[in-house]
Design a protein around this motif. Structure first.
Motif, PDB file in Angstrom:
ATOM      1  N   ASP A 171       0.843  -1.279   0.058  1.00  0.00           N
ATOM      2  CA  ASP A 171      -0.030   0.103  -0.091  1.00  0.00           C
ATOM      3  C   ASP A 171       0.722   1.383  -0.071  1.00  0.00           C
ATOM      4  O   ASP A 171       0.621   2.204  -0.699  1.00  0.00           O
ATOM      5  CB  ASP A 171      -0.921  -0.023   1.187  1.00  0.00           C
ATOM      6  CG  ASP A 171      -0.112  -0.054   2.452  1.00  0.00           C
ATOM      7  OD1 ASP A 171       0.666  -0.549   2.691  1.00  0.00           O
ATOM      8  OD2 ASP A 171      -0.895   0.536   3.542  1.00  0.00           O
ATOM      9  N   MET A 172       1.865   1.191   0.720  1.00  0.00           N
ATOM     10  CA  MET A 172       2.852   2.357   0.888  1.00  0.00           C
ATOM     11  C   MET A 172       3.667   2.470  -0.588  1.00  0.00           C
ATOM     12  O   MET A 172       3.481   3.848  -1.158  1.00  0.00           O
ATOM     13  CB  MET A 172       4.081   2.206   1.597  1.00  0.00           C
ATOM     14  CG  MET A 172       5.027   3.052   1.660  1.00  0.00           C
ATOM     15  SD  MET A 172       4.445   4.808   2.231  1.00  0.00           S
ATOM     16  CE  MET A 172       4.400   4.605   4.157  1.00  0.00           C
ATOM     17  N   VAL A 174       2.076   1.712  -3.601  1.00  0.00           N
ATOM     18  CA  VAL A 174       0.823   2.472  -4.418  1.00  0.00           C
ATOM     19  C   VAL A 174       1.071   3.958  -4.086  1.00  0.00           C
ATOM     20  O   VAL A 174       1.037   4.757  -5.186  1.00  0.00           O
ATOM     21  CB  VAL A 174      -0.037   1.717  -4.225  1.00  0.00           C
ATOM     22  CG1 VAL A 174      -1.328   2.572  -4.752  1.00  0.00           C
ATOM     23  CG2 VAL A 174      -0.109   0.276  -4.615  1.00  0.00           C
ATOM     24  N   ARG A 175       1.064   4.303  -2.826  1.00  0.00           N
ATOM     25  CA  ARG A 175       1.012   5.728  -2.625  1.00  0.00           C
ATOM     26  C   ARG A 175       2.032   6.337  -2.938  1.00  0.00           C
ATOM     27  O   ARG A 175       2.212   7.474  -3.657  1.00  0.00           O
ATOM     28  CB  ARG A 175       0.759   6.109  -1.167  1.00  0.00           C
ATOM     29  CG  ARG A 175      -0.090   7.251  -0.944  1.00  0.00           C
ATOM     30  CD  ARG A 175      -0.496   7.082   0.558  1.00  0.00           C
ATOM     31  NE  ARG A 175       0.406   7.317   1.617  1.00  0.00           N
ATOM     32  CZ  ARG A 175       0.416   6.502   2.732  1.00  0.00           C
ATOM     33  NH1 ARG A 175      -0.418   5.367   2.761  1.00  0.00           N
ATOM     34  NH2 ARG A 175       1.491   6.397   3.553  1.00  0.00           N
ATOM     35  N   LEU A 176       3.416   5.924  -2.750  1.00  0.00           N
ATOM     36  CA  LEU A 176       4.645   6.635  -3.170  1.00  0.00           C
ATOM     37  C   LEU A 176       4.749   6.674  -4.801  1.00  0.00           C
ATOM     38  O   LEU A 176       5.269   7.562  -5.293  1.00  0.00           O
ATOM     39  CB  LEU A 176       5.938   5.755  -2.674  1.00  0.00           C
ATOM     40  CG  LEU A 176       5.971   5.666  -1.362  1.00  0.00           C
ATOM     41  CD1 LEU A 176       7.152   4.912  -0.732  1.00  0.00           C
ATOM     42  CD2 LEU A 176       6.510   7.103  -0.818  1.00  0.00           C
ATOM     43  N   LYS A 177       4.266   5.720  -5.397  1.00  0.00           N
ATOM     44  CA  LYS A 177       4.102   5.808  -6.949  1.00  0.00           C
ATOM     45  C   LYS A 177       3.261   6.791  -7.338  1.00  0.00           C
ATOM     46  O   LYS A 177       3.670   7.933  -8.315  1.00  0.00           O
ATOM     47  CB  LYS A 177       3.922   4.472  -7.463  1.00  0.00           C
ATOM     48  CG  LYS A 177       4.026   4.442  -9.110  1.00  0.00           C
ATOM     49  CD  LYS A 177       3.807   3.241  -9.983  1.00  0.00           C
ATOM     50  CE  LYS A 177       2.443   2.525  -9.757  1.00  0.00           C
ATOM     51  NZ  LYS A 177       2.370   1.311 -10.562  1.00  0.00           N
ATOM     52  N   GLN A 178       2.214   6.967  -6.913  1.00  0.00           N
ATOM     53  CA  GLN A 178       1.285   8.205  -7.312  1.00  0.00           C
ATOM     54  C   GLN A 178       1.911   9.652  -6.980  1.00  0.00           C
ATOM     55  O   GLN A 178       1.956  10.432  -7.743  1.00  0.00           O
ATOM     56  CB  GLN A 178      -0.128   7.842  -6.304  1.00  0.00           C
ATOM     57  CG  GLN A 178      -1.070   6.952  -7.052  1.00  0.00           C
ATOM     58  CD  GLN A 178      -2.278   6.408  -5.987  1.00  0.00           C
ATOM     59  OE1 GLN A 178      -2.125   6.836  -5.007  1.00  0.00           O
ATOM     60  NE2 GLN A 178      -3.278   5.742  -6.327  1.00  0.00           N
ATOM     61  N   ASN A 179       2.650   9.592  -5.777  1.00  0.00           N
ATOM     62  CA  ASN A 179       2.948  10.947  -5.412  1.00  0.00           C
ATOM     63  C   ASN A 179       3.980  11.199  -6.425  1.00  0.00           C
ATOM     64  O   ASN A 179       4.269  12.546  -6.633  1.00  0.00           O
ATOM     65  CB  ASN A 179       3.492  10.599  -3.972  1.00  0.00           C
ATOM     66  CG  ASN A 179       2.483  10.514  -2.940  1.00  0.00           C
ATOM     67  OD1 ASN A 179       1.356  10.926  -3.347  1.00  0.00           O
ATOM     68  ND2 ASN A 179       2.979  10.260  -1.781  1.00  0.00           N
ATOM     69  N   GLU A 182       2.462  12.495  -9.485  1.00  0.00           N
ATOM     70  CA  GLU A 182       2.090  13.867  -9.363  1.00  0.00           C
ATOM     71  C   GLU A 182       3.150  14.765  -9.346  1.00  0.00           C
ATOM     72  O   GLU A 182       3.049  15.790  -9.951  1.00  0.00           O
ATOM     73  CB  GLU A 182       1.126  13.771  -8.383  1.00  0.00           C
ATOM     74  CG  GLU A 182       0.426  14.893  -8.214  1.00  0.00           C
ATOM     75  CD  GLU A 182      -0.687  15.172  -7.239  1.00  0.00           C
ATOM     76  OE1 GLU A 182      -1.260  16.086  -6.753  1.00  0.00           O
ATOM     77  OE2 GLU A 182      -1.402  13.847  -6.617  1.00  0.00           O
TER      78      GLU A 182
END
Length: 197
Positions: A171-172, A174-179, A182
């Motif tokens: 889950d981390m 996924v979030r780091l890739k999205q960040n 962006e």
């Protein structure tokens, strides 16, 4: 196998005996093909760069909008680095050696020229379509993408220990890739053309 040995033990700590045993070859054969340990290390380093550039080349971004193409390139880089930790370690080792082995390699220079040219083409298309900000350097865009994606692997262990959070958890990631996507898009895209990921 050689790249794993170099990634785990560095250039000075890697042993030709170990590499020969793991590859079911002889030290003599390794020396015949590569000359010495430095030659084998340089070949492994070139191969590591070749893999990432070949993966980038397979991306079909020409048919995407410039924003979607850049997003896909960043996602690929993030995923590649996560899946190829040996590549990150070898680049870190080469930085310890101040890039002296890369300096000998026209192969890696040629591979990276095409990578920057591809970003340049994407950037030009984004400018022409009014999606990207003017005045940016494709090499610096590549630097920013690399920096953000590289750190997610190179410093994962230390950040996880220091802040008691698993920066390698699914889950981390996924979030780091999205960040990461962006951040790059906000840097390159005109504010009015970027609506978020």
């Amino acid at each position: 196998m050689a790249s794993q040995e170099f990634a785990l033990n560095g250039l000075s700590g890697a042993r030709i005996d170990e590499i020969a045993a793991k590859t079911r070859s002889s030290k003599r054969m390794i020396y015949y093909y590569f000359g010495d340990k430095d030659g084998l290390y340089l070949s492994a380093l070139e191969n590591a760069y070749r893999q990432v550039r070949e993966g980038e080349a397979k991306l079909d971004i020409a048919g995407l909008s410039p924003i979607e193409g850049l997003k896909r390139l960043v996602e690929f880089t993030f995923e590649h680095h996560h899946q190829h930790e040996d590549f990150i370690r070898m680049v870190m080792i080469e930085n310890i050696h101040h890039g002296q082995y890369l300096q000998r390699s026209s192969v890696v220079r040629d591979l990276n020229v095409t990578a920057i040219a591809r970003i340049g083409e994407l950037y030009e298309r984004g400018l022409n379509e009014g999606q990207f900000r003017p005045g940016l350097d494709p090499l610096e865009i590549h630097w920013q993408i690399s920096a953000l994606c590289f750190f997610n692997v190179s410093n994962r262990a230390t950040f996880s220990q220091l802040f008691a959070r698993d920066f390698g958890a699914p889950d981390m990631l996924v979030r780091l890739k999205q960040n990461t996507v962006e951040m790059v898009l906000r840097y390159v895209a005109k504010p009015e053309t970027f609506v978020g990921t």
